[in-house]
Scaffold this active site. Structure first.
Site, short mmCIF file in Angstrom:
data_model
loop_
_atom_site.label_atom_id
_atom_site.label_comp_id
_atom_site.label_asym_id
_atom_site.label_seq_id
_atom_site.Cartn_x
_atom_site.Cartn_y
_atom_site.Cartn_z
N ASN A 70 0.83 -1.20 0.00
CA ASN A 70 0.00 0.00 0.00
C ASN A 70 0.87 1.25 0.00
O ASN A 70 2.00 1.24 0.49
CB ASN A 70 -0.92 0.00 1.22
CG ASN A 70 -1.80 -1.24 1.26
OD1 ASN A 70 -2.10 -1.83 0.24
ND2 ASN A 70 -2.22 -1.63 2.46
N HIS B 299 6.01 -0.18 -2.53
CA HIS B 299 5.67 0.56 -3.75
C HIS B 299 5.76 2.06 -3.56
O HIS B 299 5.23 2.82 -4.37
CB HIS B 299 4.27 0.17 -4.21
CG HIS B 299 4.16 -1.27 -4.62
ND1 HIS B 299 2.96 -1.97 -4.60
CD2 HIS B 299 5.10 -2.15 -5.05
CE1 HIS B 299 3.18 -3.21 -5.00
NE2 HIS B 299 4.47 -3.34 -5.27
N CYS C 278 8.86 20.04 -13.06
CA CYS C 278 9.85 20.29 -12.01
C CYS C 278 10.30 21.74 -12.03
O CYS C 278 10.65 22.28 -13.09
CB CYS C 278 11.05 19.36 -12.22
SG CYS C 278 12.41 19.61 -11.04
N ASN D 189 -7.40 -13.23 4.03
CA ASN D 189 -7.94 -12.45 2.92
C ASN D 189 -9.31 -13.00 2.54
O ASN D 189 -9.53 -14.21 2.59
CB ASN D 189 -7.02 -12.54 1.70
CG ASN D 189 -7.37 -11.51 0.64
OD1 ASN D 189 -7.24 -10.31 0.87
ND2 ASN D 189 -7.82 -11.97 -0.52
N ARG D 190 -10.20 -12.10 2.15
CA ARG D 190 -11.49 -12.54 1.62
C ARG D 190 -11.33 -12.83 0.13
O ARG D 190 -10.86 -11.98 -0.61
CB ARG D 190 -12.56 -11.47 1.84
CG ARG D 190 -13.04 -11.37 3.27
CD ARG D 190 -14.34 -10.58 3.35
NE ARG D 190 -14.89 -10.61 4.69
CZ ARG D 190 -14.84 -9.58 5.53
NH1 ARG D 190 -14.24 -8.47 5.17
NH2 ARG D 190 -15.38 -9.67 6.73
#
Length: 293
Positions: A114, A131, A193, A259-260
């Site tokens: 996440n 990430h 930038c 986990n579902r």
């Protein structure tokens, strides 16, 4: 009662109901590395990509972002509206439970896929943001980094009234990765930038990008320092997370998945718990004192 599947040995085992005690028993006395995905954050109001109740979503790829100015403008327009929703999200019981388990010496650290910073906000100290995070932006040309808030001020100056217009026209439906559903983005002005004029990009690993090698090695080292791997809230669809499950299995380290719905790594797990992450992790933490926001 929590629904779970046990695997011994491959192929994928059938589903049988077992108590939470089965997960506690598997992890008892072991130092646990934790790998988390979007399912951990849904109770904080952040939607996921692949949950059983999630609508179909098509995340932007790195190639689209750098190669197509229309895609890039669309991304920044949506992110300009949606990033504050992620910034204002608060940790849920799952985040706080993992922080409590770390303080108790059970959890050695969290590898998260996440980008929402909720593990850090929830009190976890050893967190690998695999990430990246939504909170920083970097220049692809000179590698200069600025905060997302700083970029927000620049984008607001370049697009006066855009946010107010988007809210008034459609309301806000927030999608994953800190973007919002904004139908009209043609007029949005993208800024570059302020040091070299290069292209700015969220400091997040997009689909089609490679996770920086030092970060991957750090995550492998965390798994190597543990006696068990707990996967929470991830379908393990992408290789960037699945490789750590395969690494743990190769080492002979027990793997539990909470986990579902089906996961790509189910066949590698010693235990699969079909339940929500918040209540399951809270159950694991038991009476440990909570911390965080």
């Amino acid at each position: 009662m929590i629904d779970a599947v046990t695997s011994s040995p491959r192929p994928l085992p059938r589903t049988t109901p077992v108590p939470l005690d089965a997960l506690r028993s598997l992890l008892d006395g072991r130092r646990v590395a934790v790998l988390t995905g979007a399912g951990v954050s849904t109770d904080s109001g952040i939607p996921d990509y692949r949950g059983p109740d999630s609508p179909p979503r098509n995340p932007m790829t790195f190639q689209q972002f750098v190669g197509d100015p229309v895609f890039r403008r669309r991304y920044w327009a949506r992110n300009h509206i949606g990033w504050r929703h992620m910034d204002s999200a608060r940790p849920n019981d799952g985040h706080r439970a993992l922080a409590a388990l770390e303080r108790a010496g059970t959890v050695v650290g969290v590898i998260t896929q996440n980008v929402d910073l909720l593990h850090t906000k929830g009190g976890s100290r050893s967190v690998i943001d695999l990430h990246g995070t939504y909170a920083q932006v970097r220049c692809l040309a000179c590698d200069h980094r600025i905060s997302r808030f700083t970029l927000h001020e620049r984008l607001t100056g370049a697009n006066p009234g855009f946010a107010e217009s988007a809210h008034a026209t459609t309301g806000v439906e927030v999608a994953p990765d800190a973007d919002a559903v904004v139908p009209d983005t043609d007029s949005f002005v993208v800024v570059d930038c302020d040091r070299c004029g290069g292209m700015l990009k969220p400091d997040i690993v997009y689909f089609g990008e490679i996770v920086p090698r030092p970060r991957v090695e750090h995550a492998y080292a965390l798994v190597d320092a543990a006696d068990a791997l707990l996967v929470a809230g991830s379908s393990l669809t992408v290789q960037s997370g699945l490789r750590f499950v395969r690494h743990a299995r190769k080492r002979g380290v027990p793997v539990a998945i909470v986990n579902r719905g089906p996961c790509r790594g189910d066949a590698l797990a010693d235990l699969k718990v079909e339940a929500g992450t918040s209540e399951t992790l809270r159950g694991l933490a038991g009476g440990l004192p909570a911390d965080g926001n």
